[in-house]
Enzyme design. Sequence first.
Site, PDB file in Angstrom:
ATOM      1  N   ILE A 179       7.496 -68.099  19.450  1.00 39.85           N
ATOM      2  CA  ILE A 179       6.432 -67.366  18.975  1.00 39.85           C
ATOM      3  C   ILE A 179       6.767 -66.045  18.040  1.00 39.85           C
ATOM      4  O   ILE A 179       7.803 -65.311  18.450  1.00 39.85           O
ATOM      5  CB  ILE A 179       5.583 -66.484  20.208  1.00 39.85           C
ATOM      6  CG1 ILE A 179       4.792 -67.765  21.141  1.00 39.85           C
ATOM      7  CG2 ILE A 179       4.545 -65.490  19.625  1.00 39.85           C
ATOM      8  CD1 ILE A 179       4.464 -66.833  22.402  1.00 39.85           C
ATOM      9  N   VAL A 196       6.326 -57.074   9.560  1.00 40.50           N
ATOM     10  CA  VAL A 196       6.215 -56.375   8.201  1.00 40.50           C
ATOM     11  C   VAL A 196       6.471 -54.981   8.269  1.00 40.50           C
ATOM     12  O   VAL A 196       6.438 -54.559   7.253  1.00 40.50           O
ATOM     13  CB  VAL A 196       4.755 -56.946   7.814  1.00 40.50           C
ATOM     14  CG1 VAL A 196       4.710 -58.187   7.404  1.00 40.50           C
ATOM     15  CG2 VAL A 196       3.814 -56.228   8.670  1.00 40.50           C
ATOM     16  N   ALA A 215       8.793 -49.262   7.646  1.00 47.38           N
ATOM     17  CA  ALA A 215       8.816 -47.738   7.217  1.00 47.38           C
ATOM     18  C   ALA A 215       8.533 -46.955   8.694  1.00 47.38           C
ATOM     19  O   ALA A 215       7.499 -47.437   9.343  1.00 47.38           O
ATOM     20  CB  ALA A 215       7.885 -47.528   6.160  1.00 47.38           C
ATOM     21  N   LYS A 234      14.220 -41.792   4.257  1.00 45.48           N
ATOM     22  CA  LYS A 234      12.966 -41.404   3.774  1.00 45.48           C
ATOM     23  C   LYS A 234      12.391 -40.301   3.490  1.00 45.48           C
ATOM     24  O   LYS A 234      12.540 -39.633   4.740  1.00 45.48           O
ATOM     25  CB  LYS A 234      11.932 -42.564   4.501  1.00 45.48           C
ATOM     26  CG  LYS A 234      10.601 -42.382   4.159  1.00 45.48           C
ATOM     27  CD  LYS A 234       9.689 -43.322   5.015  1.00 45.48           C
ATOM     28  CE  LYS A 234       8.195 -43.060   4.803  1.00 45.48           C
ATOM     29  NZ  LYS A 234       7.297 -43.840   5.608  1.00 45.48           N
TER      30      LYS A 234
END
Length: 518
Positions: A44, A49, A52, A80
Amino acid sequence: MVDDAIRHVVIVGGGTAGWMTAAALANFLNPELTRITLIESEQIGTVGVGEATLPHIRYFNQTLGIDESEFLRATNATYKLGIEFSNWGKLGDAYIHPFGDYGVPIANVPFHQFWRAVRNNGEIVGSISDFSLPVVAANAGKFDFPASDEQSILATYGYAFHLDASRYAQFLREYAEARGVTRIEGKIENIVTAPNGEIAKLELGDSQQIEAELYIDCSGFRSLLLGNKLQVPFNDWSEWLRCDRAVAVPCVGDEKPLPFTRAIAHEFGWQWRIPLQHRIGNGMVYCSDFVSDDEAFARLQVHLDGEPLAEPNFVGFKAGHRARSWEKNCVAVGLSAGFLEPLESTSIYLIQVAITKLLELFPRPELAASLRDEYNAQMTLAFERVRDFLILHYHATQRNDSEFWNYCRTMPVPDELAHKMSLFKQRGYVVQYDDGVFLEPSWVAVYLGQNIVPTSVDPRVENFNLSGVATQMRALRERICSAVDTMPTHGDSLHKQVNLKKGTFPKASFNLYGRSNT
């Protein structure tokens, strides 16, 4: 008393949510009292995705005793300082939502109120972004750690990471297993409930039967336990957050990665760009009512910085959350509890909120009902406040170049958000609250960045010499520029920290909701 302690916790599903949960429970729970089992199947796949984060992940890692240099190496992370939004207010517009402050308050009056009044007075002091050190640093490609001296201009910001979510999950798996978490490879074939409706046991495909007192559903969008078995209803928010599809594809990276995420609006949704050490993460989030999968991917391909490194990954979703995150003896963490799209990098943050609240309210049988009610109230509030902030980005637009943006611009919004927007439009007032991830600078960034300008100024500023304030502002702007000039490039800072055997990093001294200067 420990006789009524939870003896066995079973986590269903791995990925970021499952292994963050396992790592945190292993760190905080007494292994002599509570054993932890995680069930996952390599057959699975995960969504994979989310790359951030928000600054709060530093608090999570530091609480677990994770060294940041080791973390950077394991996850191919970069630093970041904020998120750049392009084409959201109008075509051609761009602003950065920073992890830090705008200027400094004067006599407890927010800086943006003086900035607005000074500009109305005809003074030339620059844009609001000129007074945010992380914005200036991000645009210059610079990064350094915040200063420990709270009086320094270099103490006015925080930072987060871009990371490889799959590598982060693997990193936390190793952490959790080293602390006693048992991983079982297998697929759940049947979920058996007791007469009182609680989950009694899980039956796996190899005839194993797993019993526990507490089950944590980290099964992703499938929501096997909370949604499918316990039938907790889903609150659908797609009337406000219309995007329901995403396509992601990595590409060849940049030798000089930028220290910020990019969110670029298109006529049917928006595109993300997330720079990692070894590649760039790219994706298009869109509404299938206005564009096809093929068209969305074709648009994304045009904007890739380099050659694709994998086949496109298409994901369907619906914005919203389960009416209750904790039902009976099951708690949902991550996508199984809800999803609000990756626009402000809140997915991992909401996982962190769920884990933190679970530890704070960890159940014992005689207290389960009251603890469960409080947990559900807190998680509903967390989802709703993130939801409203995301809706603001779509609704606060002047774009009229497509059906999608016409819908977003004219749609009715939740009452609480409408109230917040009205107060800012009238007086520049930002509604404050104790429990919520996005504080005043975040709201100011989006309001002003997307051209919501107050019609009047705070009357408290009328007692000040605005020409004198303007002089102070220009001096502050110069201090910020000088400070950024002395900072190393993002690439140099990253290279130095990645190559440390063990690093020394500023303490993330904020709680789950409030953000400190570091």
